[in-house]
Design a protein around this motif. Structure first.
Motif, mmCIF file in Angstrom:
data_model
loop_
_atom_site.group_PDB
_atom_site.id
_atom_site.type_symbol
_atom_site.label_atom_id
_atom_site.label_comp_id
_atom_site.label_asym_id
_atom_site.label_seq_id
_atom_site.Cartn_x
_atom_site.Cartn_y
_atom_site.Cartn_z
ATOM 1 N N LEU A 10 0.770 -1.248 0.160
ATOM 2 C CA LEU A 10 -0.188 -0.005 0.075
ATOM 3 C C LEU A 10 0.751 1.154 0.028
ATOM 4 O O LEU A 10 0.612 2.340 -0.672
ATOM 5 N N GLU A 11 1.894 1.136 0.780
ATOM 6 C CA GLU A 11 2.707 2.209 0.804
ATOM 7 C C GLU A 11 3.553 2.713 -0.697
ATOM 8 O O GLU A 11 3.618 3.753 -1.025
ATOM 9 N N GLU A 12 3.803 1.529 -1.369
ATOM 10 C CA GLU A 12 4.366 1.536 -2.503
ATOM 11 C C GLU A 12 3.264 2.071 -3.564
ATOM 12 O O GLU A 12 3.489 3.023 -4.497
ATOM 13 N N GLN A 13 2.126 1.760 -3.595
ATOM 14 C CA GLN A 13 1.177 2.241 -4.344
ATOM 15 C C GLN A 13 0.568 3.583 -4.176
ATOM 16 O O GLN A 13 0.586 4.412 -5.235
ATOM 17 N N PHE A 14 0.692 4.382 -2.992
ATOM 18 C CA PHE A 14 0.700 5.317 -2.744
ATOM 19 C C PHE A 14 1.839 6.388 -3.220
ATOM 20 O O PHE A 14 1.465 7.290 -3.814
ATOM 21 N N ALA A 15 2.951 5.751 -3.109
ATOM 22 C CA ALA A 15 4.288 6.619 -3.718
ATOM 23 C C ALA A 15 4.132 6.540 -5.095
ATOM 24 O O ALA A 15 4.212 7.584 -5.586
ATOM 25 N N ASP A 16 3.614 5.645 -5.841
ATOM 26 C CA ASP A 16 3.621 5.526 -7.437
ATOM 27 C C ASP A 16 2.531 6.636 -7.699
ATOM 28 O O ASP A 16 2.642 7.313 -8.498
ATOM 29 N N ALA A 17 1.265 6.681 -6.904
ATOM 30 C CA ALA A 17 0.220 7.359 -7.482
ATOM 31 C C ALA A 17 0.766 8.797 -7.095
ATOM 32 O O ALA A 17 0.102 9.717 -8.100
ATOM 33 N N ASP A 18 1.204 9.029 -6.056
ATOM 34 C CA ASP A 18 1.736 10.497 -5.842
ATOM 35 C C ASP A 18 2.812 10.859 -6.690
ATOM 36 O O ASP A 18 2.624 12.094 -7.281
ATOM 37 N N GLY A 19 3.651 10.236 -7.235
ATOM 38 C CA GLY A 19 4.503 10.362 -8.263
ATOM 39 C C GLY A 19 3.722 10.794 -9.595
ATOM 40 O O GLY A 19 4.334 11.822 -10.218
ATOM 41 N N ALA A 20 2.775 10.183 -9.804
ATOM 42 C CA ALA A 20 2.198 10.052 -11.094
ATOM 43 C C ALA A 20 1.563 11.573 -11.129
ATOM 44 O O ALA A 20 1.291 12.202 -12.212
ATOM 45 N N GLY A 42 -4.350 21.580 -8.152
ATOM 46 C CA GLY A 42 -3.822 20.235 -8.025
ATOM 47 C C GLY A 42 -5.094 19.052 -8.584
ATOM 48 O O GLY A 42 -4.599 17.774 -8.510
ATOM 49 N N GLN A 43 -6.202 19.613 -8.655
ATOM 50 C CA GLN A 43 -7.127 18.364 -8.835
ATOM 51 C C GLN A 43 -7.465 18.023 -10.305
ATOM 52 O O GLN A 43 -8.140 17.125 -10.711
ATOM 53 N N GLY A 44 -7.350 19.208 -11.055
ATOM 54 C CA GLY A 44 -7.576 19.029 -12.563
ATOM 55 C C GLY A 44 -9.089 19.159 -12.914
ATOM 56 O O GLY A 44 -10.056 19.077 -11.977
ATOM 57 N N GLU A 45 -9.299 19.337 -14.317
ATOM 58 C CA GLU A 45 -10.726 19.385 -14.513
ATOM 59 C C GLU A 45 -11.254 17.653 -14.601
ATOM 60 O O GLU A 45 -10.529 16.888 -15.189
ATOM 61 N N PRO A 46 -12.713 17.841 -14.734
ATOM 62 C CA PRO A 46 -13.142 16.415 -14.963
ATOM 63 C C PRO A 46 -12.977 15.917 -16.306
ATOM 64 O O PRO A 46 -12.761 16.624 -17.304
ATOM 65 N N ALA A 49 -6.422 14.160 -17.488
ATOM 66 C CA ALA A 49 -5.281 13.199 -16.953
ATOM 67 C C ALA A 49 -4.807 13.636 -15.593
ATOM 68 O O ALA A 49 -4.444 12.606 -14.687
ATOM 69 N N LEU A 50 -5.090 14.764 -15.287
ATOM 70 C CA LEU A 50 -4.376 15.543 -13.974
ATOM 71 C C LEU A 50 -5.617 14.890 -12.933
ATOM 72 O O LEU A 50 -5.382 14.362 -11.859
ATOM 73 N N ARG A 51 -6.887 14.744 -13.178
ATOM 74 C CA ARG A 51 -8.107 14.510 -12.492
ATOM 75 C C ARG A 51 -7.844 13.199 -12.276
ATOM 76 O O ARG A 51 -7.914 12.502 -11.054
ATOM 77 N N SER A 52 -7.561 12.209 -13.193
ATOM 78 C CA SER A 52 -7.416 10.924 -13.095
ATOM 79 C C SER A 52 -6.451 10.633 -11.854
ATOM 80 O O SER A 52 -6.658 9.657 -11.144
ATOM 81 N N ALA A 53 -5.040 11.267 -12.239
ATOM 82 C CA ALA A 53 -4.046 11.047 -11.205
ATOM 83 C C ALA A 53 -4.360 11.460 -9.854
ATOM 84 O O ALA A 53 -4.110 10.875 -8.865
ATOM 85 N N TYR A 54 -5.282 12.528 -9.805
ATOM 86 C CA TYR A 54 -5.444 13.140 -8.313
ATOM 87 C C TYR A 54 -6.437 12.142 -7.926
ATOM 88 O O TYR A 54 -6.394 11.637 -6.529
ATOM 89 N N GLU A 55 -7.393 11.481 -8.526
ATOM 90 C CA GLU A 55 -8.288 10.554 -7.933
ATOM 91 C C GLU A 55 -7.754 9.347 -7.671
ATOM 92 O O GLU A 55 -7.772 8.709 -6.584
ATOM 93 N N ALA A 56 -6.557 8.891 -8.337
ATOM 94 C CA ALA A 56 -5.800 7.575 -8.007
ATOM 95 C C ALA A 56 -5.210 8.011 -6.820
ATOM 96 O O ALA A 56 -5.055 7.101 -5.863
ATOM 97 N N ARG A 57 -4.445 9.065 -6.595
ATOM 98 C CA ARG A 57 -3.666 9.451 -5.579
ATOM 99 C C ARG A 57 -4.542 9.406 -4.224
ATOM 100 O O ARG A 57 -4.352 9.049 -2.947
ATOM 101 N N GLU A 58 -5.920 9.997 -4.464
ATOM 102 C CA GLU A 58 -6.658 10.063 -3.314
ATOM 103 C C GLU A 58 -7.318 8.757 -2.743
ATOM 104 O O GLU A 58 -7.100 8.486 -1.443
ATOM 105 N N ARG A 59 -7.415 7.771 -3.587
ATOM 106 C CA ARG A 59 -7.797 6.512 -3.256
ATOM 107 C C ARG A 59 -6.682 5.771 -2.413
ATOM 108 O O ARG A 59 -6.917 5.074 -1.668
#
Length: 87
Positions: A10-20, A42-46, A49-59
């Motif tokens: 989980l820590e690795e997944q968060f680090a990857d999502a944060d980096g993306a 930092g959230q991007g428009e619906p 690509a930024l919104r997708s990365a933001y949502e993955a990071r939040e999850r």
């Protein structure tokens, strides 16, 4: 040992999502991506690509917190309080 493996994953997944997410922010704005952390920029428009990365990071962050018995919203407020003290 399995719990430690799960936490490490989980820590690795968060680090990857944060980096993306950070790469997406840098591509749009340059500079330090963490200046856009917890801001609309930092959230991007619906649909972006930024919104997708933001949502993955939040999850990933929520999963990371949950695995440690933390509430993500509480953790975020605690982190923000520390940042204000350092500013």
């Amino acid at each position: 040992m399995a719990r430690l493996d799960c936490l490490a994953l989980l820590e690795e997944q968060f680090a990857d999502a944060d980096g993306a997410w950070a790469r997406e922010v840098c591509g749009l704005y340059g500079g330090n991506p963490y200046f856009h952390d917890n801001k609309q920029s930092g959230q991007g428009e619906p649909g972006s690509a930024l919104r997708s990365a933001y949502e993955a990071r939040e999850r990933a962050f929520a999963d990371w917190c949950s695995a440690r018995g933390l509430d993500a919203a509480t953790r975020l407020r605690e982190d923000e309080a520390i940042l204000h003290q350092l500013a």
